[in-house]
Write a protein that holds these residues in place. Structure first.
Motif, PDB file in Angstrom:
ATOM      1  N   VAL A 116      44.454   8.279 -18.930  1.00 58.24           N
ATOM      2  CA  VAL A 116      44.932   8.157 -17.550  1.00 58.24           C
ATOM      3  C   VAL A 116      43.822   8.598 -16.603  1.00 58.24           C
ATOM      4  O   VAL A 116      42.958   9.400 -16.954  1.00 58.24           O
ATOM      5  CB  VAL A 116      46.197   9.015 -17.293  1.00 58.24           C
ATOM      6  N   GLY A 117      43.843   8.065 -15.380  1.00 55.36           N
ATOM      7  CA  GLY A 117      42.883   8.465 -14.384  1.00 55.36           C
ATOM      8  C   GLY A 117      43.250   9.799 -13.760  1.00 55.36           C
ATOM      9  O   GLY A 117      44.418  10.205 -13.759  1.00 55.36           O
ATOM     10  N   ASP A 118      42.247  10.486 -13.244  1.00 52.23           N
ATOM     11  CA  ASP A 118      42.492  11.748 -12.549  1.00 52.23           C
ATOM     12  C   ASP A 118      43.209  11.463 -11.235  1.00 52.23           C
ATOM     13  O   ASP A 118      43.034  10.399 -10.634  1.00 52.23           O
ATOM     14  CB  ASP A 118      41.162  12.457 -12.282  1.00 52.23           C
ATOM     15  N   ASP A 119      44.024  12.422 -10.787  1.00 50.98           N
ATOM     16  CA  ASP A 119      44.808  12.187  -9.583  1.00 50.98           C
ATOM     17  C   ASP A 119      44.002  12.376  -8.301  1.00 50.98           C
ATOM     18  O   ASP A 119      44.396  11.898  -7.242  1.00 50.98           O
ATOM     19  CB  ASP A 119      46.029  13.121  -9.552  1.00 50.98           C
ATOM     20  N   LYS A 120      42.845  13.059  -8.369  1.00 53.54           N
ATOM     21  CA  LYS A 120      42.047  13.326  -7.174  1.00 53.54           C
ATOM     22  C   LYS A 120      40.690  12.643  -7.204  1.00 53.54           C
ATOM     23  O   LYS A 120      40.183  12.220  -6.165  1.00 53.54           O
ATOM     24  CB  LYS A 120      41.830  14.837  -7.016  1.00 53.54           C
ATOM     25  N   TYR A 121      40.085  12.553  -8.375  1.00 54.67           N
ATOM     26  CA  TYR A 121      38.706  12.070  -8.477  1.00 54.67           C
ATOM     27  C   TYR A 121      38.655  10.769  -9.269  1.00 54.67           C
ATOM     28  O   TYR A 121      39.024  10.712 -10.436  1.00 54.67           O
ATOM     29  CB  TYR A 121      37.830  13.135  -9.138  1.00 54.67           C
ATOM     30  N   CYS A 122      38.164   9.718  -8.615  1.00 53.06           N
ATOM     31  CA  CYS A 122      38.194   8.408  -9.256  1.00 53.06           C
ATOM     32  C   CYS A 122      37.095   8.224 -10.286  1.00 53.06           C
ATOM     33  O   CYS A 122      37.104   7.225 -11.022  1.00 53.06           O
ATOM     34  CB  CYS A 122      38.109   7.299  -8.210  1.00 53.06           C
ATOM     35  N   ASP A 123      36.146   9.150 -10.379  1.00 53.29           N
ATOM     36  CA  ASP A 123      35.119   9.028 -11.414  1.00 53.29           C
ATOM     37  C   ASP A 123      35.398   9.941 -12.607  1.00 53.29           C
ATOM     38  O   ASP A 123      34.518  10.185 -13.428  1.00 53.29           O
ATOM     39  CB  ASP A 123      33.724   9.312 -10.848  1.00 53.29           C
ATOM     40  N   LYS A 124      36.628  10.434 -12.722  1.00 52.95           N
ATOM     41  CA  LYS A 124      37.050  11.238 -13.868  1.00 52.95           C
ATOM     42  C   LYS A 124      38.317  10.643 -14.467  1.00 52.95           C
ATOM     43  O   LYS A 124      39.080   9.958 -13.780  1.00 52.95           O
ATOM     44  CB  LYS A 124      37.317  12.694 -13.455  1.00 52.95           C
ATOM     45  N   TYR A 125      38.530  10.916 -15.751  1.00 55.68           N
ATOM     46  CA  TYR A 125      39.755  10.465 -16.401  1.00 55.68           C
ATOM     47  C   TYR A 125      40.113  11.435 -17.510  1.00 55.68           C
ATOM     48  O   TYR A 125      39.307  12.280 -17.931  1.00 55.68           O
ATOM     49  CB  TYR A 125      39.602   9.040 -16.945  1.00 55.68           C
ATOM     50  N   TRP A 126      41.344  11.334 -17.998  1.00 56.10           N
ATOM     51  CA  TRP A 126      41.859  12.226 -19.037  1.00 56.10           C
ATOM     52  C   TRP A 126      42.228  11.405 -20.257  1.00 56.10           C
ATOM     53  O   TRP A 126      42.814  10.334 -20.156  1.00 56.10           O
ATOM     54  CB  TRP A 126      43.089  12.974 -18.529  1.00 56.10           C
ATOM     55  N   GLU A 127      41.873  11.924 -21.422  1.00 56.43           N
ATOM     56  CA  GLU A 127      42.160  11.216 -22.671  1.00 56.43           C
ATOM     57  C   GLU A 127      42.818  12.183 -23.661  1.00 56.43           C
ATOM     58  O   GLU A 127      42.456  13.363 -23.726  1.00 56.43           O
ATOM     59  CB  GLU A 127      40.867  10.653 -23.266  1.00 56.43           C
ATOM     60  N   CYS A 128      43.784  11.673 -24.400  1.00 58.61           N
ATOM     61  CA  CYS A 128      44.480  12.486 -25.394  1.00 58.61           C
ATOM     62  C   CYS A 128      43.608  12.594 -26.642  1.00 58.61           C
ATOM     63  O   CYS A 128      43.224  11.595 -27.245  1.00 58.61           O
ATOM     64  CB  CYS A 128      45.827  11.856 -25.739  1.00 58.61           C
ATOM     65  N   ASP A 129      43.292  13.816 -27.021  1.00 53.62           N
ATOM     66  CA  ASP A 129      42.430  14.064 -28.177  1.00 53.62           C
ATOM     67  C   ASP A 129      43.073  15.144 -29.036  1.00 53.62           C
ATOM     68  O   ASP A 129      43.143  16.310 -28.629  1.00 53.62           O
ATOM     69  CB  ASP A 129      41.047  14.503 -27.704  1.00 53.62           C
ATOM     70  N   ASN A 130      43.565  14.742 -30.210  1.00 52.45           N
ATOM     71  CA  ASN A 130      44.222  15.691 -31.117  1.00 52.45           C
ATOM     72  C   ASN A 130      45.370  16.437 -30.434  1.00 52.45           C
ATOM     73  O   ASN A 130      45.547  17.639 -30.598  1.00 52.45           O
ATOM     74  CB  ASN A 130      43.215  16.699 -31.679  1.00 52.45           C
ATOM     75  N   GLU A 161      40.274   4.191  -3.845  1.00 52.83           N
ATOM     76  CA  GLU A 161      40.769   4.184  -2.480  1.00 52.83           C
ATOM     77  C   GLU A 161      41.214   5.578  -2.051  1.00 52.83           C
ATOM     78  O   GLU A 161      41.587   6.410  -2.875  1.00 52.83           O
ATOM     79  CB  GLU A 161      41.934   3.196  -2.339  1.00 52.83           C
ATOM     80  N   TYR A 162      41.164   5.836  -0.743  1.00 52.76           N
ATOM     81  CA  TYR A 162      41.604   7.109  -0.185  1.00 52.76           C
ATOM     82  C   TYR A 162      43.045   7.394  -0.629  1.00 52.76           C
ATOM     83  O   TYR A 162      43.861   6.485  -0.683  1.00 52.76           O
ATOM     84  CB  TYR A 162      41.527   7.037   1.336  1.00 52.76           C
ATOM     85  N   GLY A 221      27.965   6.702 -11.119  1.00 51.68           N
ATOM     86  CA  GLY A 221      28.024   5.538 -10.251  1.00 51.68           C
ATOM     87  C   GLY A 221      29.234   4.670 -10.491  1.00 51.68           C
ATOM     88  O   GLY A 221      29.544   3.788  -9.689  1.00 51.68           O
ATOM     89  N   LEU A 222      29.949   4.885 -11.605  1.00 50.19           N
ATOM     90  CA  LEU A 222      31.127   4.110 -11.942  1.00 50.19           C
ATOM     91  C   LEU A 222      32.393   4.930 -11.722  1.00 50.19           C
ATOM     92  O   LEU A 222      32.347   6.154 -11.633  1.00 50.19           O
ATOM     93  CB  LEU A 222      31.061   3.634 -13.396  1.00 50.19           C
ATOM     94  N   VAL A 223      33.533   4.242 -11.625  1.00 59.18           N
ATOM     95  CA  VAL A 223      34.823   4.909 -11.444  1.00 59.18           C
ATOM     96  C   VAL A 223      35.803   4.380 -12.486  1.00 59.18           C
ATOM     97  O   VAL A 223      35.629   3.281 -13.033  1.00 59.18           O
ATOM     98  CB  VAL A 223      35.383   4.685 -10.020  1.00 59.18           C
ATOM     99  N   PHE A 224      36.855   5.167 -12.747  1.00 57.15           N
ATOM    100  CA  PHE A 224      37.806   4.803 -13.793  1.00 57.15           C
ATOM    101  C   PHE A 224      38.619   3.576 -13.382  1.00 57.15           C
ATOM    102  O   PHE A 224      39.175   3.512 -12.290  1.00 57.15           O
ATOM    103  CB  PHE A 224      38.746   5.974 -14.075  1.00 57.15           C
ATOM    104  N   ALA A 225      38.673   2.594 -14.267  1.00 55.41           N
ATOM    105  CA  ALA A 225      39.400   1.358 -13.996  1.00 55.41           C
ATOM    106  C   ALA A 225      40.594   1.171 -14.923  1.00 55.41           C
ATOM    107  O   ALA A 225      41.498   0.398 -14.619  1.00 55.41           O
ATOM    108  CB  ALA A 225      38.461   0.151 -14.141  1.00 55.41           C
ATOM    109  N   GLY A 226      40.636   1.857 -16.047  1.00 50.90           N
ATOM    110  CA  GLY A 226      41.717   1.698 -17.007  1.00 50.90           C
ATOM    111  C   GLY A 226      41.174   1.338 -18.378  1.00 50.90           C
ATOM    112  O   GLY A 226      40.060   0.826 -18.511  1.00 50.90           O
ATOM    113  N   LYS A 227      41.950   1.632 -19.390  1.00 50.45           N
ATOM    114  CA  LYS A 227      41.516   1.371 -20.756  1.00 50.45           C
ATOM    115  C   LYS A 227      41.197  -0.102 -20.961  1.00 50.45           C
ATOM    116  O   LYS A 227      41.940  -0.984 -20.534  1.00 50.45           O
ATOM    117  CB  LYS A 227      42.605   1.820 -21.731  1.00 50.45           C
ATOM    118  N   HIS A 228      40.064  -0.367 -21.612  1.00 44.32           N
ATOM    119  CA  HIS A 228      39.589  -1.725 -21.917  1.00 44.32           C
ATOM    120  C   HIS A 228      39.264  -2.516 -20.644  1.00 44.32           C
ATOM    121  O   HIS A 228      39.235  -3.740 -20.674  1.00 44.32           O
ATOM    122  CB  HIS A 228      40.616  -2.498 -22.751  1.00 44.32           C
TER     123      HIS A 228
END
Length: 248
Positions: free
Chosen positions: A36-50, A85-86, A61-68
């Motif tokens: 899932v993407g971070d709720d405040k920062y578009c260049d961060k995301y969260w992933e389930c690991d173990n 977006e704001y 320079g890139l921002v989270f767009a979604g898996k695949h």
């Protein structure tokens, strides 16, 4: 390696407990994509690991767009869609290299309106717009000259905005400038382009005999920089970057 990864997951979990913002982030371990993407920062995301939610950074320079989605690791260029977006913002500062404002991106050329740079992991590759187009900084792509602020007149038409310009060593093709914008033209059958009068005439001329159907010499192609093929912005599969270090 497994112990190190588990320790990183545990540390991130403890940090998340102390941050009120973590409670606002959807738990990736409860989603089908497990990302899932971070709720405040578009260049961060969260992933389930173990079973733990770990935060990652998109390549600079890139921002989270979604898996695949996107150009790599689920991240894409910020202008591609509404990924940033704001009120969301990019929190990581730019890392610049020669010709690149960020490690990843598409940027205008410093001195040319017909060229631009594609940057992949900080390595800049010079690209050329084709067919009389100019690079549009706002659209991050090649565009008609009338749509490009600051480069209204194409360099080919500097001498005469409504004249003709020879095309390399071609005998039957030439550029026709229309209000400062070049358009590729071909002489009628059995005529050749005269470099002195800058028009199509009956051969022979000083440079051309009767037109033939043989391919143009290699040196002609070398003198046609604006006709080289533009490389699509998403052709970077040969240089996939590694995953960014988790942010705890």
């Amino acid at each position: 390696m497994t112990n190190v990864r588990h320790w990183a997951s545990f540390v991130a979990f403890l940090v998340c407990i102390g941050l009120s913002s973590c409670a606002q982030v959807e738990d990736p371990c409860k989603t089908k994509s497990r990302v899932v993407g971070d709720d405040k920062y578009c260049d961060k995301y969260w992933e389930c690991d173990n079973g733990q939610s770990i935060q990652y950074d998109c390549p600079n320079g890139l921002v989270f767009a979604g898996k695949h989605r996107g150009v790599t690791e689920g991240c894409d260029y910020p202008w591609r869609s509404n990924y940033c977006e704001y009120p969301k913002v990019q929190i990581n500062p730019p890392i610049g290299t020669e010709h690149c404002d960020w490690l990843y991106g598409i940027f205008g050329h410093e001195t040319s309106c017909t060229r631009y740079w594609t940057c992949w992991n900080g390595t800049a590759t010079e690209q050329l717009c084709i067919g009389g187009l100019l690079y549009n900084e706002n659209a991050h792509s090649c565009d008609w000259p009338e749509n490009v602020d600051g480069c209204q007149k194409h360099p080919l038409c500097n001498d005469d905005p409504n004249g003709n310009v020879p095309l390399g060593k071609s005998c039957n093709r030439y550029w026709q400038c229309q209000g400062g914008y070049p358009r590729l033209q071909r002489c009628p059958a059995m005529l050749v382009f005269d470099r002195r009068s800058l028009r199509c005439v009956v051969p022979p001329t000083e440079d051309c005999d009767v037109p033939t159907t043989t391919p143009a010499p290699p040196e002609e192609e070398d003198e046609r920089p604006v006709q080289q093929q533009k490389r699509p912005a998403n052709e970077y599969s040969e240089a996939q970057p590694g995953r960014q270090r988790p942010r705890n």
